[in-house]
Design an enzyme around this catalytic site. Structure first.
Site, short mmCIF file in Angstrom:
data_model
loop_
_atom_site.label_atom_id
_atom_site.label_comp_id
_atom_site.label_asym_id
_atom_site.label_seq_id
_atom_site.Cartn_x
_atom_site.Cartn_y
_atom_site.Cartn_z
CB ALA A 2 61.61 43.65 -47.22
CD GLN A 54 70.45 41.41 -48.41
OE1 GLN A 54 70.46 40.67 -48.48
NE2 GLN A 54 69.46 42.91 -49.11
CB THR A 72 43.80 42.82 -57.33
OG1 THR A 72 42.20 43.80 -56.85
CG2 THR A 72 43.42 42.20 -58.44
CB CYS A 80 68.32 52.69 -49.79
SG CYS A 80 68.97 51.03 -50.54
C1 LIG Z 1 66.15 44.85 -49.34
C2 LIG Z 1 65.94 44.68 -48.56
C3 LIG Z 1 64.13 46.19 -47.79
C4 LIG Z 1 63.29 46.09 -48.95
O1 LIG Z 1 62.79 45.52 -49.71
P1 LIG Z 1 62.03 45.81 -51.37
O2 LIG Z 1 61.52 44.16 -51.40
O3 LIG Z 1 62.51 46.46 -51.78
O4 LIG Z 1 60.50 46.17 -50.11
C5 LIG Z 1 64.35 45.65 -46.58
N1 LIG Z 1 65.12 45.28 -45.81
C6 LIG Z 1 66.05 45.16 -46.52
C7 LIG Z 1 67.19 44.13 -45.29
C8 LIG Z 1 66.44 44.92 -47.99
O5 LIG Z 1 68.18 44.21 -47.78
#
Ligand SMILES: *Cc1c(COP(=O)(O)O)cnc(C)c1O
Length: 387
Positions: A73, A181, A241, A326
């Site tokens: 994400a 989420q 890739t 985070c």
């Molecule tokens: C976990 C999360 C991300 C980041 O996802 P990654 O797989 O760590 O890159 C971004 N936005 C939200 C709302 C998340 O919960």
């Protein structure tokens, strides 16, 4: 390293479903070839990717051709927001987002601000929700893109994406949604929902880490400029890739999620109700967000006169999050909770319980008892802190 723990941090990451592990193992063994290769092994690997695209497309009710694989994400947010803002900069330089977005969104907007874009940062109400009328009022002639998350990762607060998306369509504004989420947890039908770009990541729904996707609607004006450059994969929108094994895992995780969305939601509702019932009468405990309208997998609570890091230690071996996972190294109070109007002290005392498929009633009931005891102990230890 202690291996005995009770995991209540599913919003940070989920365990990989054993069926997904097996699927990825087989794919790594037999579908390891470069999917761009024009031989039998390459075709096998490609077939795995195509099947996964269909599985994810079915979950979202989209055409598989509108999905771009990314590393998660974070990358999808970067590509969706920066890529679309740059592609559409002729349309205008004004962008709109929410103060409570994930860092993978807010930091992209801060970077774009430095590059000459202008960003309006909307503040949600105290319950975390963005009033669609507030959103509409922020739009201008030169607004070209907005990004509003579906389910907040700290509080579980859900935004009215349907209303916000309709407003965007009326004003020719692209809407990006960080749905990390939400995907695999609540039903999302992108034929019905007016969303142009949507980010997701597999490890939030029992798939592997390091793989995600960006949905790009097939509409005029909806396109992204690449942020990575290299080979010709994925129409050059995102070269590199493709990890066929991770993608196959994401696909199966999506298929499993689709078959159980209602059951999972019922399970989470029951768990959150029990957890909250066990702590709601503790003095000075407040919900961050809104229980009624929020995603049931997350319960975020603050307590007067206790400090989150001490609480976290007292709660061991429960794995829960304080502030934002985070940002937990920074010791800064969560900017998400600050944006909801929480004081620094209350924000610092926040504990996020997040539940998942494997969570049991016993676990949440024990968590509630331990939370109550921990708060009692900490208040006894430092009565001077009491206001
Ligand atoms: C976990 C999360 C991300 C980041 O996802 P990654 O797989 O760590 O890159 C971004 N936005 C939200 C709302 C998340 O919960």
């Amino acid at each position: 390293m202690a291996t005995d723990f009770i995991y209540l941090d599913y919003a940070a990451s989920t365990p990989v479903d054993p069926r997904v592990v097996e699927c990825m193992r087989e794919c790594s063994e037999f579908g390891f070839a470069n999917p761009s290769s024009n031989h039998v092994a390459g075709r096998l690997s490609r077939a795995n990717i195509e099947r996964a695209a269909e599985q994810l497309a079915a979950l979202l009710n989209v055409d598989p051709a509108n999905l771009i694989w990314t590393s998660g994400a974070t990358e999808s947010d970067n590509l969706g927001i920066a890529g679309a803002a740059r592609f559409r900069s002729h349309r205008g330089k004004h962008l709109v987002t929410l103060l409570t977005e994930h860092k993978a969104v807010t930091d992209v907007f801060r970077m774009l601000e430095k590059q000459g874009f202008e960003v309006t940062w909307l503040k949600p109400a105290e319950d975390g929700r963005l009033d669609p009328a507030t959103f509409a009022a922020a739009l201008r002639e030169d607004t070209q893109l907005a990004s509003i998350m579906y389910v907040n990762n700290e509080t579980g607060v859900m935004q009215d994406i349907e209303a916000i998306g309709s407003i965007c369509r009326e004003h020719d504004v692209l809407l990006h949604v960080d749905a990390a989420q939400a995907v695999g947890k609540i039903a999302i039908d992108l034929q019905a929902l007016p969303v142009d770009l949507l980010s997701l990541t597999a490890h939030k729904f029992y798939g592997p880490k390091g793989i995600g996707a960006l949905y790009i609607a097939d509409r005029p004006g909806c396109h992204v400029e690449p942020i990575l450059f290299g080979g010709g994969q994925q129409r050059r929108i995102r070269p590199g890739t493709l990890p066929a094994d991770l993608i196959a895992g994401l696909g199966l995780a999506a298929e499993i999620a689709q078959s159980r969305i209602d059951a999972d939601l019922g399970h989470l509702n029951n768990l959150r109700r029990r957890l909250w019932a066990g702590i709601q009468d503790i003095d000075g405990v407040l919900v961050n967000g809104d229980i009624e309208s929020g995603f049931p997998g997350i319960l975020n609570v603050s307590a007067l006169d206790v400090e989150g890091e001490s609480l976290l230690l007292e709660l061991e071996p429960f794995c829960v999050a304080t502030g934002s996972a985070c940002n937990s190294k920074s010791q800064e109070p969560s900017y998400v909770l600050r944006a909801l109007g929480r004081s620094d002290l209350l924000a610092q005392s926040a504990i996020r319980f997040s539940m998942g498929r494997p969570t049991t009633e016993d676990e949440v009931e024990l968590a509630a008892r331990r939370y109550r005891e921990a708060i009692g102990r900490l208040r006894d230890l430092a009565p001077a802190a009491a206001s």
